[in-house]
Design a protein around this motif. Structure first.
Motif, PDB file in Angstrom:
ATOM      1  N   HIS A 120       0.799  -1.229   0.000  1.00 46.00           N
ATOM      2  CA  HIS A 120       0.000   0.000   0.000  1.00 46.00           C
ATOM      3  C   HIS A 120       0.831   1.279   0.000  1.00 46.00           C
ATOM      4  N   ASP A 121       1.903   1.295  -0.826  1.00 48.40           N
ATOM      5  CA  ASP A 121       2.730   2.502  -0.910  1.00 48.40           C
ATOM      6  C   ASP A 121       2.463   3.298  -2.189  1.00 48.40           C
ATOM      7  N   GLY A 122       1.449   2.894  -2.945  1.00 48.61           N
ATOM      8  CA  GLY A 122       1.063   3.650  -4.141  1.00 48.61           C
ATOM      9  C   GLY A 122       1.863   3.321  -5.383  1.00 48.61           C
ATOM     10  N   LYS A 123       2.725   2.303  -5.324  1.00 52.32           N
ATOM     11  CA  LYS A 123       3.503   1.861  -6.483  1.00 52.32           C
ATOM     12  C   LYS A 123       3.818   0.388  -6.301  1.00 52.32           C
ATOM     13  N   LEU A 124       4.187  -0.268  -7.387  1.00 54.82           N
ATOM     14  CA  LEU A 124       4.465  -1.695  -7.318  1.00 54.82           C
ATOM     15  C   LEU A 124       5.959  -1.953  -7.280  1.00 54.82           C
ATOM     16  N   SER A 125       6.404  -2.607  -6.237  1.00 57.52           N
ATOM     17  CA  SER A 125       7.785  -3.087  -6.186  1.00 57.52           C
ATOM     18  C   SER A 125       7.810  -4.431  -6.915  1.00 57.52           C
ATOM     19  N   PHE A 126       8.994  -4.953  -7.146  1.00 52.56           N
ATOM     20  CA  PHE A 126       9.076  -6.279  -7.757  1.00 52.56           C
ATOM     21  C   PHE A 126       8.373  -7.301  -6.875  1.00 52.56           C
ATOM     22  N   THR A 127       8.508  -7.179  -5.559  1.00 54.71           N
ATOM     23  CA  THR A 127       7.862  -8.108  -4.625  1.00 54.71           C
ATOM     24  C   THR A 127       6.349  -8.059  -4.772  1.00 54.71           C
TER      25      THR A 127
END
Length: 171
Positions: A126-133
């Protein structure tokens, strides 16, 4: 690679694979060896590099999109290479992949809605962007999400044709 080396590799990969059985792993290893041997002869010993990989994706699967050919699936969507897929990057990928826009709605509004839906489904921290994880967990849970922002894998017809060639070659 020697027969014994191939057998050891196949056994090792089969034990660690969750998605392929032993005969499928063996076909993939044989295919890789064939492609590497072909690359050595076609490209004067260069080996299996990015150029060879692009050539195989183009000739075997008809893939021509430079963005896709130069990156793996996560990197296709991470346009600026910062390790995250942002709203803006999702927007650009969706904008380029959607064919029909609603006449009643401003074209970008529908895409913005899709971006929010994708983030809600895929952004696990829920940080507003997609990490690889985030991306990896989401596509493992739902394979169709892999192509949510536009195609990055060969179409099913090309894939089936390729698999049939490999099956015939290894039979």
């Amino acid at each position: 690679m020697s027969r014994k080396g191939v057998k050891l590799l196949v056994d090792s990969l089969t034990r660690s694979s969750k998605h392929f059985n032993k005969s499928e792993v063996e076909c993939l290893v044989n295919l890789f060896d064939t492609l590497v041997a072909k690359a050595r002869s076609d490209f004067a010993g260069v080996g299996f590099n990015r150029v060879v990989f692009r050539d195989i994706l183009h000739s075997a699967f008809g893939m021509t999109d430079d963005v896709v050919l130069d990156r793996d699936c996560f990197q296709v969507y991470d346009l600026n290479g910062d390790g995250y897929i942002s709203r803006e990057e999702m927007f650009q990928m969706l904008k380029n992949s959607l064919l029909i826009q609603s006449a009643d709605e401003e074209p970008d509004e529908g895409i913005k809605d899709l971006v929010e839906i994708a983030l809600k489904k895929m952004d696990h921290d829920h940080d507003g962007k997609l990490s690889f994880t985030d991306f990896e967990k989401a596509v493992r849970d739902e394979n169709l999400l892999l192509e949510a922002f536009g195609p990055c894998l060969p179409d099913i017809k090309s894939s089936m044709s390729f698999e049939q060639k490999i099956f015939r070659a290894n039979s």
